[in-house]
Design an enzyme around this catalytic site. Structure first.
Site, mmCIF file in Angstrom:
data_model
loop_
_atom_site.group_PDB
_atom_site.id
_atom_site.type_symbol
_atom_site.label_atom_id
_atom_site.label_comp_id
_atom_site.label_asym_id
_atom_site.label_seq_id
_atom_site.Cartn_x
_atom_site.Cartn_y
_atom_site.Cartn_z
ATOM 1 N N ASP A 81 1.590 23.546 -44.156
ATOM 2 C CA ASP A 81 1.129 24.849 -43.908
ATOM 3 C C ASP A 81 2.177 25.894 -44.280
ATOM 4 O OD1 ASP A 81 -1.274 23.957 -43.272
ATOM 5 O OD2 ASP A 81 -1.541 25.567 -41.648
ATOM 6 N N CYS A 122 0.237 16.894 -38.970
ATOM 7 C CA CYS A 122 0.562 17.956 -39.095
ATOM 8 C C CYS A 122 -1.005 18.876 -38.993
ATOM 9 C CB CYS A 122 1.011 18.365 -40.446
ATOM 10 S SG CYS A 122 2.970 17.951 -40.176
ATOM 11 N N CYS A 195 6.950 20.261 -37.075
ATOM 12 C CA CYS A 195 7.928 21.150 -36.632
ATOM 13 C C CYS A 195 7.968 21.177 -35.291
ATOM 14 C CB CYS A 195 7.303 22.749 -37.361
ATOM 15 S SG CYS A 195 7.349 22.673 -38.932
ATOM 16 N N SER A 517 -0.548 31.114 -37.671
ATOM 17 C CA SER A 517 0.336 29.954 -37.525
ATOM 18 C C SER A 517 0.788 29.705 -35.869
ATOM 19 C CB SER A 517 1.743 30.195 -38.285
ATOM 20 O OG SER A 517 2.618 29.028 -37.789
#
Length: 613
Positions: A81, A122, A195, A517
């Protein structure tokens, strides 16, 4: 007694051809009759959260075969993403979730696999595999690739922690030098893994623990740490046990719908609210619940958001803590333990370890256990060495973070706030609800009123923000970016990031029928339902209209008389509820997705009613 699904292709003279093909894959005479277990991998060199997974499938497969199963690996797609963000690539992110779910169903059903180990990490991969697991309802264990180490760099003679969002903000901030921006960029994402903040990927991997579908530590143990290897090894062993329990002992408690039942979904949502998880998790939990025929909707989430406190605050809501710090504080098991002590957890749900959640917490909650191996496990920490290799370091913190008053994870009495980290708002502009990540909202913005400035796409919003067209006190409205209208329900990380870089992060609100996000913070309200393309009131907003947001009251209102809204609706009915003057190329594949997509309050899943009759 259930019959092994794989017997369809491995037994009987009429299956001689299938057995011949199985033999060509390495199956031997004495293997026929063993359970065939699909190892569902998602390795790709495109995604840092998946770049280290190439060997993980075979690691799991080896343990499956040692434990008496036949392991067969295949791969799904995986979209990053962050790399797809801010351009047409983001149109494909959410639709990829459905493709992943379908591809798992296709492979598992076509080859009559008996069970699965899902190796995900993810944003859309874990949800897609979870949807498939609930749909297929065969024994499954999830084991993810693990989070990235937080980045670190020295600015103004001070070492600071970084993540992807910091690189984006500094890259767009005109007051930051090229040299500093590049320094942050080079430091923000130092290792393989998802992340490092409580973004969507890590949120979803944490939720698999609360659902009972993964092992303790799955959501928080760093991708680089040697201890994470044990999660993969144990998954291979454990799945054979689960499979035999179901097929050979008729034990239906080994099935995902009986592990991740309604009570487990409540636990997962309680965890999400307590840890201030990504708002995207709402979409994915709703979608997975529908696949499992579980009665779980926005009303349940709203009710829970009013009573579950915010116990764990992590980036992007604070720069102080990242996933490595959550792990040091005891990970998901520690948060669930605090929820349990507060009377906010159903501790009789089951897990893939064959334990009740109460039994599992007694063993893995660092505030309860005296098991030195468990305490050592949660002291696993970062090495600070750039790498794309899994299990490449074995650094440990000197001590655990067991400070429940001022630490990363807190008790209910010492919560960051008694209001949880997510909230459902509703009103005339979002009759079916919308979502705000309250964990990232400053207290002074819990109530906000301002004039709308309307954009028909994310692209024009970004251009407007960077051109200085957005002023303090305004509510930025980005519409026709929902599941149908986008199509694909783009994430709005760039608009929120650019508002921050322009100094407007605390003085503007943003409302969209798109989504955000997990890296988003600030007064950012997404998932407005119904979306504009489905006739939602967000499609009737004009620039200058006053919008009132009241998070404590869970309300959001467009202050326009009903008669005026009705007149605007008649006009939009004639125009077909389409964005004005938007130039966007939409492929056939995306049009196919849009033709069946529901609004966000239904999880943006496909409308099954269109297939009936």
């Amino acid at each position: 007694m259930p019959i092994y699904r794989s017997a369809t292709t491995t037994h009987g003279r009429n299956m001689a051809g299938a057995r011949a093909l199985w033999r060509a894959t390495g199956v031997k005479d004495d293997d026929f009759g063993k359970p065939i277990i699909a190892v569902v991998n998602s390795f790709t060199q495109f995604v840092p959260g998946h770049v280290h997974l190439k060997d993980m499938g075979q690691l799991v497969a080896g343990e499956i075969e040692k434990a008496g199963g036949i392991a067969k690996e295949f791969n799904t797609i995986a979209v990053d993403d962050g790399i797809a963000m801010g351009h047409g690539g983001m149109l494909y992110s959410l639709p990829s979730r459905e493709l992943i779910a379908d591809s798992v169903e296709y492979m598992v059903n076509a080859h009559c696999a008996d069970a699965m180990v899902c190796i995900s990490n993810c944003d859309k991969i874990t949800p897609g595999m979870m949807m498939a697991a609930m749909r297929l309802n065969i024994p499954v264990i999830f084991v993810s690739g693990g989070p990235m180490e937080a980045g670190k760099t020295k600015l103004s003679d001070q070492i600071i922690k970084l993540d992807l969002v910091d690189a984006m903000i500094q890259g767009a901030d005109p007051t930051i030098s090229d040299e500093q921006s590049e320094q942050v960029e080079r430091s923000a994402c130092p290792t393989c893994g998802s992340c490092s903040g409580m973004f969507t990927a890590n949120s979803m991997n944490c939720l698999t623990e609360a659902l009972g579908l993964s092992q303790p530590g799955n959501g928080s143990m760093l991708a680089t740490h040697a201890d994470r290897e044990e999660l993969f090894i144990n998954a291979g062993k454990r799945i054979v046990d689960l499979t035999k329990r179901y097929y050979e002992q008729d034990d239906e408690s080994a099935l995902p719908r009986n592990i991740a039942n309604r009570a487990a979904f409540d636990n997962a949502m309680a965890l999400d609210i307590a840890m201030g998880g990504s708002s995207n998790t709402v979409l994915h939990l709703l979608a997975a619940a529908q696949e499992g025929d579980i009665d779980f909707d926005m009303g349940d989430i709203d009710e829970m958001s009013r009573r579950v406190p915010h116990l764990c605050k992590v980036a992007p809501s604070t720069p102080k803590y990242h996933m490595e710090d959550v792990h040091r504080a005891g990970g998901v098991m520690a948060i669930l333990g605090e929820l349990d002590r507060a009377g906010l957890l159903n501790n009789q749900t089951r897990t893939v370890l064959g334990l009740s959640m109460q039994e599992q917490l007694a063993q893995y909650d660092i505030m309860q256990t005296e098991d030195e191996a468990v305490l050592k496990f949660f002291r696993a920490g970062p090495a600070g060495i750039r790498t794309t290799k899994a299990f490449s370091q074995d650094c440990r913190w000197d001590r655990l973070d067991d400070d429940r008053k001022e630490g990363c994870i807190r008790t209910k009495e010492n919560a960051f706030s008694q209001e949880g980290g997510l909230a459902v708002l509703s009103g005339n502009i979002a009759v079916d609800g919308c979502i705000v990540k309250t964990a990232g909202v400053d207290e002074e913005n819990l109530k906000f009123q301002g004039p709308a400035i309307v954009f028909e796409s994310q692209d024009t919003a970004v251009d407007g923000i960077l051109a200085g067209k957005v002023k303090a006190g305004e509510v930025v409205v980005i519409r026709y970016e929902g599941p149908k209208g986008g199509p694909g329900m783009q994430e709005m990380l760039y608009p929120t990031t650019y508002l921050k870089s322009m100094g407007l992060g605390k003085s503007c609100a943003l409302l969209t029928d798109g989504r955000f996000s997990g890296g988003t913070s600030g007064l950012s309200i997404g998932h407005a339902s119904p979306e504009a393309a489905s006739g939602g009131v967000i499609g009737l907003v004009n620039t200058g209209d006053i919008i009132t947001i009241d998070i404590p009251s869970r309300s959001i209102t467009l202050d326009v008389p009903e008669a005026e809204l009705e007149a605007r609706r008649v006009k939009q009915d004639a125009l077909g509820w389409k964005p004005e003057n938007r130039q966007r190329e939409v492929s056939f594949a995306l049009k196919a997705y849009a033709s069946m997509a529901t609004s966000a309050d239904k999880g943006a899943v496909r409308d099954k009613s269109k297939l009936e009759g």
